[in-house]
Write a protein that holds these residues in place. Structure first.
Motif, PDB file in Angstrom:
ATOM      1  N   VAL A 149       0.839  -1.201   0.000  1.00  0.00           N
ATOM      2  CA  VAL A 149       0.000   0.000   0.000  1.00  0.00           C
ATOM      3  C   VAL A 149       0.878   1.256   0.000  1.00  0.00           C
ATOM      4  O   VAL A 149       0.605   2.218  -0.718  1.00  0.00           O
ATOM      5  CB  VAL A 149      -0.950  -0.007   1.219  1.00  0.00           C
ATOM      6  CG1 VAL A 149      -1.648   1.342   1.372  1.00  0.00           C
ATOM      7  CG2 VAL A 149      -1.984  -1.117   1.089  1.00  0.00           C
ATOM      8  N   ALA A 150       1.942   1.231   0.799  1.00  0.00           N
ATOM      9  CA  ALA A 150       2.863   2.367   0.852  1.00  0.00           C
ATOM     10  C   ALA A 150       3.594   2.542  -0.475  1.00  0.00           C
ATOM     11  O   ALA A 150       3.820   3.668  -0.930  1.00  0.00           O
ATOM     12  CB  ALA A 150       3.863   2.174   1.989  1.00  0.00           C
ATOM     13  N   ALA A 155     -13.820   7.524   0.422  1.00  0.00           N
ATOM     14  CA  ALA A 155     -14.335   6.154   0.422  1.00  0.00           C
ATOM     15  C   ALA A 155     -13.647   5.315  -0.637  1.00  0.00           C
ATOM     16  O   ALA A 155     -13.299   4.148  -0.406  1.00  0.00           O
ATOM     17  CB  ALA A 155     -15.844   6.159   0.186  1.00  0.00           C
ATOM     18  N   LEU A 156     -13.410   5.910  -1.812  1.00  0.00           N
ATOM     19  CA  LEU A 156     -12.737   5.172  -2.873  1.00  0.00           C
ATOM     20  C   LEU A 156     -11.281   4.896  -2.521  1.00  0.00           C
ATOM     21  O   LEU A 156     -10.718   3.857  -2.908  1.00  0.00           O
ATOM     22  CB  LEU A 156     -12.826   5.962  -4.183  1.00  0.00           C
ATOM     23  CG  LEU A 156     -12.589   5.161  -5.460  1.00  0.00           C
ATOM     24  CD1 LEU A 156     -13.617   4.042  -5.596  1.00  0.00           C
ATOM     25  CD2 LEU A 156     -12.624   6.070  -6.676  1.00  0.00           C
ATOM     26  N   ILE A 209     -16.172  -7.932   4.566  1.00  0.00           N
ATOM     27  CA  ILE A 209     -16.577  -6.531   4.744  1.00  0.00           C
ATOM     28  C   ILE A 209     -16.224  -6.069   6.137  1.00  0.00           C
ATOM     29  O   ILE A 209     -16.569  -6.718   7.110  1.00  0.00           O
ATOM     30  CB  ILE A 209     -18.105  -6.377   4.492  1.00  0.00           C
ATOM     31  CG1 ILE A 209     -18.455  -6.907   3.092  1.00  0.00           C
ATOM     32  CG2 ILE A 209     -18.537  -4.949   4.666  1.00  0.00           C
ATOM     33  CD1 ILE A 209     -19.936  -6.967   2.826  1.00  0.00           C
ATOM     34  N   GLU A 210     -15.524  -4.945   6.202  1.00  0.00           N
ATOM     35  CA  GLU A 210     -15.084  -4.439   7.524  1.00  0.00           C
ATOM     36  C   GLU A 210     -15.875  -3.204   7.885  1.00  0.00           C
ATOM     37  O   GLU A 210     -16.234  -2.428   7.055  1.00  0.00           O
ATOM     38  CB  GLU A 210     -13.576  -4.133   7.470  1.00  0.00           C
ATOM     39  CG  GLU A 210     -12.752  -5.397   7.201  1.00  0.00           C
ATOM     40  CD  GLU A 210     -11.276  -5.057   7.012  1.00  0.00           C
ATOM     41  OE1 GLU A 210     -10.940  -3.861   7.107  1.00  0.00           O
ATOM     42  OE2 GLU A 210     -10.491  -5.968   6.801  1.00  0.00           O
ATOM     43  N   ARG A 255      -7.243   0.755  -0.957  1.00  0.00           N
ATOM     44  CA  ARG A 255      -6.362   0.066   0.000  1.00  0.00           C
ATOM     45  C   ARG A 255      -6.826  -1.364   0.225  1.00  0.00           C
ATOM     46  O   ARG A 255      -6.008  -2.294   0.270  1.00  0.00           O
ATOM     47  CB  ARG A 255      -6.330   0.842   1.323  1.00  0.00           C
ATOM     48  CG  ARG A 255      -5.544   2.140   1.246  1.00  0.00           C
ATOM     49  CD  ARG A 255      -5.314   2.739   2.617  1.00  0.00           C
ATOM     50  NE  ARG A 255      -6.548   3.266   3.189  1.00  0.00           N
ATOM     51  CZ  ARG A 255      -7.020   4.482   2.925  1.00  0.00           C
ATOM     52  NH1 ARG A 255      -6.378   5.277   2.079  1.00  0.00           N
ATOM     53  NH2 ARG A 255      -8.136   4.901   3.491  1.00  0.00           N
ATOM     54  N   LYS A 256      -8.129  -1.548   0.374  1.00  0.00           N
ATOM     55  CA  LYS A 256      -8.671  -2.898   0.555  1.00  0.00           C
ATOM     56  C   LYS A 256      -8.378  -3.760  -0.675  1.00  0.00           C
ATOM     57  O   LYS A 256      -8.057  -4.942  -0.555  1.00  0.00           O
ATOM     58  CB  LYS A 256     -10.183  -2.814   0.803  1.00  0.00           C
ATOM     59  CG  LYS A 256     -10.844  -4.172   1.092  1.00  0.00           C
ATOM     60  CD  LYS A 256     -12.312  -3.997   1.392  1.00  0.00           C
ATOM     61  CE  LYS A 256     -12.995  -5.340   1.642  1.00  0.00           C
ATOM     62  NZ  LYS A 256     -12.473  -6.026   2.844  1.00  0.00           N
TER      63      LYS A 256
END
Length: 395
Positions: A300-301, A365-366, A394-395, A371-372
């Motif tokens: 992600v980084a 949100a996007l 789903i978190e 990231r997900k």
């Protein structure tokens, strides 16, 4: 132990040698980015290093300029550390009197290697490197094509502002053929209806004909567009449309080559929601070997989709933004994939709606979905197993 730091430049590099205690070994060496310069570096090492003394080499991954020297030194059997320039910048910013000279920078690179707290830039294998270069080249051509289209729209807004209402797609085959032949209202008014209808019928495969030709001529006659320099504007539109068509053909050719290159990998990347062939090759090419990321947070980084945070004393910033420190190509591909995933996959759609329900803006949100999605990509590539829908995700 000795440490050789190399500051990379386009035409010339700078090398500096330090000892275990950080003291400099003489002055730095400036050498050309050519074989003669590389041989000069070898002579510099031979003359500066004590006999049988261990040493290692570090260089910054500056653009693509480091690749030639990296390959040469690897062929000579040297151990190399390639670091992100951000890491040497951190050490440079530590000094109160900031200096930006090649001679200083090469010693800073050596200091980074001496401290040992750095992450390395890895050179991908040949197949991944080819895929990455093709994918990046494709993106650059797409950007060029989009720029040509923006220029066409700009010209049309001046000479034929009503034109956008005539075709569902200004850059569809019928519209492009029309614009190449009759770029301005004056040319449309003068053309024979039968000839115009024949052109439209041929390029639209029968969908358009006499009625569309009459509509075009009627709207052109009432157009409020500029009448000055009409020949120059018509010429500009024709050249831009031809450039768009040529670029689109090149993109199609690259797509075929990418498809052949992609067949060399038995990748499961296309099973991830929202990831298609175009974004999949970018993601594969930019990530390379997934094992170089020990956990998904590092991936992600690397994409620059990790949120920044600001805190000072008791104050904690509430409006955190993406760091955008990483591969812009990977970030763009994941973002585009996330846009599709929230529409086609139940898990990602529910996750997006949950974030929106919490009061998050669309972009925020996007970003969370992106990231997900990267976490999912990491898991899929790490296990080398196709994606499976799991609603409990789903978190």
């Amino acid at each position: 132990m000795y440490y050789l730091g190399i500051d990379i430049g386009k035409n010339n590099h700078e090398a500096g040698l330090i000892r275990e205690d950080g003291s400099h070994v003489g002055k730095s060496l400036r050498f050309a980015n050519a074989r003669e310069g590389f041989q000069q570096l070898l002579l510099f090492l031979e003359q500066s290093l004590p006999e049988r003394e261990a040493f290692c080499i570090g260089m910054e991954a500056t653009g693509h300029y480091w690749l030639a020297l990296y390959s040469f030194l690897r062929e000579q059997g040297f151990a190399l550390h390639v670091i992100n320039p951000i890491q040497s910048d951190s050490l440079r910013n530590f000094h109160i009197r900031k200096q930006k000279t090649d001679a200083v920078d090469c010693f800073l690179v050596a200091e980074v290697i001496r401290f040992g707290s750095f992450s390395e830039t890895h050179l991908a294998d040949e197949d991944i490197m080819a895929l990455r270069n093709l994918a990046r080249f494709r993106e650059s051509l797409k950007d060029s094509c989009a720029d040509y289209k923006r220029q066409v729209v700009t010209v049309l807004d001046q000479v034929f502002p009503e034109y956008a209402a005539l075709f569902s797609n200004v850059f569809g085959e019928s519209s492009k053929a029309f614009l190449k032949t009759y770029g301005t209202p004056e040319q449309v008014v003068d053309v024979n209806t039968k000839s115009l209808a024949a052109l439209l019928r041929k390029t639209s495969r029968g969908r358009h004909g006499t009625d569309k030709a009459r509509e075009l001529k009627s709207l052109a006659a009432r157009s409020v567009g500029l009448t000055l320099c009409s020949d120059a504007f018509a010429f500009q539109i024709r050249i831009l449309i031809e450039q768009i068509e040529f670029t689109e053909k090149q993109i199609d050719e690259i797509d075929k080559k990418i498809a052949r290159q992609l067949r060399k990998f038995s990748s499961v990347i296309l099973t991830v929601p929202g990831v298609g062939p175009a974004t999949g090759v970018v993601i594969l090419g930019e990530i390379g070997d997934i094992s170089r990321f020990s956990n998904p947070k590092k991936l992600v980084a690397f994409a620059g989709i990790d949120p920044t945070s600001f805190q000072s004393g008791n104050y904690v910033g509430q409006h955190n933004r993406l760091s955008k420190k990483g591969s812009p190509y990977l970030r763009r591909a994941v973002w585009m994939s996330a846009l599709i995933a929230v529409r086609c996959d139940p898990v990602f759609k529910a996750f997006y709606e949950k974030k929106r329900g919490e009061g998050k803006a669309h972009g925020t949100a996007l970003g969370a979905v992106s990231r997900k999605l990267l976490y999912t990509i990491y898991a899929v590539l790490k296990a080398n197993k196709p994606y499976e829908v799991r609603r409990q995700g789903i978190e």
